[in-house]
Design a protein around this motif. Structure first.
Motif, PDB file in Angstrom:
ATOM      1  N   GLN A  19       0.832  -1.206   0.000  1.00  0.00           N
ATOM      2  CA  GLN A  19       0.000   0.000   0.000  1.00  0.00           C
ATOM      3  C   GLN A  19       0.863   1.251   0.000  1.00  0.00           C
ATOM      4  N   PHE A  37     -11.061   9.774  -6.892  1.00  0.00           N
ATOM      5  CA  PHE A  37     -11.255   8.375  -7.244  1.00  0.00           C
ATOM      6  C   PHE A  37     -12.336   7.799  -6.349  1.00  0.00           C
ATOM      7  N   ASP A  38     -13.432   7.370  -6.977  1.00  0.00           N
ATOM      8  CA  ASP A  38     -14.570   6.798  -6.265  1.00  0.00           C
ATOM      9  C   ASP A  38     -14.341   5.297  -6.111  1.00  0.00           C
ATOM     10  N   ILE A  39     -14.086   4.850  -4.876  1.00  0.00           N
ATOM     11  CA  ILE A  39     -13.785   3.431  -4.666  1.00  0.00           C
ATOM     12  C   ILE A  39     -15.015   2.550  -4.839  1.00  0.00           C
ATOM     13  N   ASN A  40     -16.222   3.124  -4.767  1.00  0.00           N
ATOM     14  CA  ASN A  40     -17.443   2.327  -4.932  1.00  0.00           C
ATOM     15  C   ASN A  40     -17.701   1.968  -6.389  1.00  0.00           C
ATOM     16  N   SER A  41     -17.455   2.907  -7.288  1.00  0.00           N
ATOM     17  CA  SER A  41     -17.671   2.646  -8.714  1.00  0.00           C
ATOM     18  C   SER A  41     -16.368   2.349  -9.443  1.00  0.00           C
ATOM     19  N   TRP A  42     -15.229   2.524  -8.735  1.00  0.00           N
ATOM     20  CA  TRP A  42     -13.891   2.263  -9.272  1.00  0.00           C
ATOM     21  C   TRP A  42     -13.631   3.109 -10.524  1.00  0.00           C
ATOM     22  N   GLU A  43     -13.945   4.408 -10.401  1.00  0.00           N
ATOM     23  CA  GLU A  43     -13.700   5.328 -11.507  1.00  0.00           C
ATOM     24  C   GLU A  43     -13.436   6.732 -10.979  1.00  0.00           C
ATOM     25  N   ARG A  44     -12.901   7.569 -11.868  1.00  0.00           N
ATOM     26  CA  ARG A  44     -12.647   8.964 -11.531  1.00  0.00           C
ATOM     27  C   ARG A  44     -13.924   9.763 -11.718  1.00  0.00           C
TER      28      ARG A  44
END
Length: 83
Positions: free
Chosen positions: A4, A48-55
């Motif tokens: 990480q 970066f939206d970790i829920n949708s895995w997109e910017r």
């Protein structure tokens, strides 16, 4: 976790910055991100939206200086113990 730490260091190299309070990664948005030139000229940021895995374009409160919450690169850099 070491992996990480290396991933965070690489994100900083790619001009992403971690916001400690919001717990999100941000990058200054530009025309290469699909924004019109007039929108990119302002203080637009992607996160970066970790829920949708997109910017996504950040639409939060920009009255506060969002950059004040970014961790300095020194805090992200991988450090090795002295031998």
């Amino acid at each position: 976790d070491v992996l990480q730490a290396y991933a965070a260091q690489e994100l900083y190299v790619r001009e992403w910055r971690y916001h400690g309070e919001l717990k999100l990664w941000f990058k200054r948005a530009g025309t290469s991100d699909g924004l019109p030139a007039n929108a990119a000229a302002g203080q637009s940021y992607l996160y970066f939206d970790i829920n949708s895995w997109e910017r996504r374009l950040f639409n939060g409160n920009m009255n506060q200086n969002i950059t004040n919450g970014f961790l300095p690169e020194e805090d992200v850099r991988v450090k090795f113990p002295n031998s």
